[in-house]
Scaffold this motif. Structure first.
Motif, PDB file in Angstrom:
ATOM      1  N   MET A 128       3.035   2.353  -7.280  1.00  0.00           N
ATOM      2  CA  MET A 128       4.261   2.762  -7.837  1.00  0.00           C
ATOM      3  C   MET A 128       4.815   2.121  -8.910  1.00  0.00           C
ATOM      4  N   VAL A 129       4.617   1.002  -9.098  1.00  0.00           N
ATOM      5  CA  VAL A 129       5.183  -0.021  -9.982  1.00  0.00           C
ATOM      6  C   VAL A 129       4.071   0.109 -11.219  1.00  0.00           C
ATOM      7  N   ALA A 130       2.955   0.200 -10.845  1.00  0.00           N
ATOM      8  CA  ALA A 130       1.788   0.734 -11.972  1.00  0.00           C
ATOM      9  C   ALA A 130       2.216   1.724 -12.564  1.00  0.00           C
ATOM     10  N   GLY A 131       2.410   2.727 -11.921  1.00  0.00           N
ATOM     11  CA  GLY A 131       3.059   4.199 -12.673  1.00  0.00           C
ATOM     12  C   GLY A 131       4.143   4.189 -13.361  1.00  0.00           C
ATOM     13  N   GLU A 132       5.310   3.508 -12.958  1.00  0.00           N
ATOM     14  CA  GLU A 132       6.451   3.257 -13.451  1.00  0.00           C
ATOM     15  C   GLU A 132       6.249   2.561 -14.677  1.00  0.00           C
ATOM     16  N   LEU A 133       5.602   1.470 -14.691  1.00  0.00           N
ATOM     17  CA  LEU A 133       5.132   0.730 -15.789  1.00  0.00           C
ATOM     18  C   LEU A 133       4.253   1.022 -16.672  1.00  0.00           C
ATOM     19  N   GLN A 134       3.570   2.199 -16.502  1.00  0.00           N
ATOM     20  CA  GLN A 134       2.493   2.812 -17.176  1.00  0.00           C
ATOM     21  C   GLN A 134       1.202   1.507 -17.550  1.00  0.00           C
ATOM     22  N   THR A 135       0.732   0.835 -16.377  1.00  0.00           N
ATOM     23  CA  THR A 135      -0.018  -0.070 -16.557  1.00  0.00           C
ATOM     24  C   THR A 135      -0.868   0.135 -15.297  1.00  0.00           C
TER      25      THR A 135
ATOM     26  N   ILE B   4       9.390  -4.048  -7.075  1.00  0.00           N
ATOM     27  CA  ILE B   4       8.904  -4.424  -5.552  1.00  0.00           C
ATOM     28  C   ILE B   4      10.118  -4.552  -4.801  1.00  0.00           C
ATOM     29  N   ALA B   5      11.304  -5.363  -5.384  1.00  0.00           N
ATOM     30  CA  ALA B   5      12.495  -5.733  -4.371  1.00  0.00           C
ATOM     31  C   ALA B   5      13.005  -4.429  -3.909  1.00  0.00           C
ATOM     32  N   GLN B   6      12.846  -3.285  -4.703  1.00  0.00           N
ATOM     33  CA  GLN B   6      13.524  -2.109  -4.527  1.00  0.00           C
ATOM     34  C   GLN B   6      12.811  -1.238  -3.443  1.00  0.00           C
ATOM     35  N   GLY B   7      11.367  -1.806  -3.311  1.00  0.00           N
ATOM     36  CA  GLY B   7      10.735  -1.060  -2.293  1.00  0.00           C
ATOM     37  C   GLY B   7       9.655  -0.285  -2.820  1.00  0.00           C
TER      38      GLY B   7
ATOM     39  N   VAL C 200      -0.866  -5.002 -12.183  1.00  0.00           N
ATOM     40  CA  VAL C 200       0.387  -5.247 -11.423  1.00  0.00           C
ATOM     41  C   VAL C 200       0.201  -6.230 -10.202  1.00  0.00           C
ATOM     42  N   ASN C 201      -0.948  -6.121  -9.351  1.00  0.00           N
ATOM     43  CA  ASN C 201      -1.107  -7.135  -8.440  1.00  0.00           C
ATOM     44  C   ASN C 201      -1.402  -8.535  -8.994  1.00  0.00           C
TER      45      ASN C 201
ATOM     46  N   ALA D 169       0.806  -1.125  -0.169  1.00  0.00           N
ATOM     47  CA  ALA D 169       0.032  -0.078  -0.038  1.00  0.00           C
ATOM     48  C   ALA D 169       0.913   1.201  -0.052  1.00  0.00           C
ATOM     49  N   SER D 170       0.386   2.213  -0.045  1.00  0.00           N
ATOM     50  CA  SER D 170       1.180   3.629   0.164  1.00  0.00           C
ATOM     51  C   SER D 170       1.959   3.522   1.193  1.00  0.00           C
ATOM     52  N   THR D 171       3.144   4.245   1.002  1.00  0.00           N
ATOM     53  CA  THR D 171       4.277   3.960   1.790  1.00  0.00           C
ATOM     54  C   THR D 171       4.193   4.836   3.111  1.00  0.00           C
TER      55      THR D 171
END
Length: 226
Positions: free
Chosen positions: A182-189, A174-177, A194-195, A2-4
């Motif tokens: 945030m992964v979804a934003g990074e990968l534009q999906t 996700i291993a980088q935290g 992502v889940n 979830a949100s950090t």
């Protein structure tokens, strides 16, 4: 995850002094987050269906061990932070908690200042673990005695080949935290995509939580966290 910076927090703790301590710590770290409280598994049962950002859960409650509850909550809410807070540091309970889906493990015997510092790590996307527990986990995943030099691990190419290129990207992030959002934003999906990819990664690698996934990512050479 979830949100950090958690907005909704649940504390499952039967001891009043333990509840007060954890409540004070999360209020100082995460205000103005809202928090709920359940003193036992029976009262935590309805909370299974609430989407909390952070759950702090005692292991031994008046009506039983919370491992089953943790496992069920993880299945329903894969993006939440699930952190055990307990007096017990024996290996069986530590690794049973991680297998059930816990992301972190706090010892209530640690000084309050250390507990607060440890829990604050999730803001940086790091699994919050008391130092004693973190050492147990590192020794376990490295497969060596605590006082022996750390060897350079061989790359787990077999595990790497099980994952698609996109799943390798997701695991690296996700291993980088990074949280799923945030992964979804990074990968534009989408976060939902992502889940699904995280669930697939966990299934293929036989892991149950971010700590184990991060260890696998290290063995595969995807990340180097020192």
């Amino acid at each position: 995850m979830a949100s950090t910076h958690p907005q909704r927090i649940l504390i499952i703790e039967d001891q009043p002094e333990g509840h007060r301590l954890l409540g004070r710590i999360v209020d100082e770290l995460f205000a103005p987050a809202t928090r709920d409280h359940a003193p036992d598994l029976a009262q935590a049962e309805p909370c299974l269906y609430n989407a909390y950002d952070l759950v702090l859960c005692d292991l031994r409650l008046p009506d039983g061990l919370s491992l089953g509850w943790i496992e069920r909550y993880r299945r329903l809410h894969p993006d939440a932070w699930l952190v055990v807070s307990t007096l017990y540091d024996d290996d069986d309970l530590v690794f049973a908690s991680l297998r059930a889906g816990a992301d972190g493990y706090l010892l209530k015997t640690d000084p309050p200042e250390l507990l607060q510092d440890t829990l604050s790590r999730l803001v940086r996307g790091e699994p919050p673990m008391s130092p004693t527990i973190a050492r147990k986990v590192l020794v376990h995943f490295r497969g060596q005695a605590p006082d022996t030099p750390r060897p350079q691990p061989d790359i787990d190419t077999e595990g790497l080949e099980q994952l698609s290129p996109r799943e390798q990207e997701v695991l690296t992030l996700i291993a980088q935290g990074l949280s799923a959002k945030m992964v979804a934003g990074e990968l534009q999906t989408s976060r939902y995509t992502v889940n699904d990819q995280i669930k697939s990664i966990y299934r293929k690698l036989g892991v149950r939580n971010r700590a184990e996934a991060t260890a696998q990512a290290m063995r595969m050479g995807l990340v180097d966290l020192g």
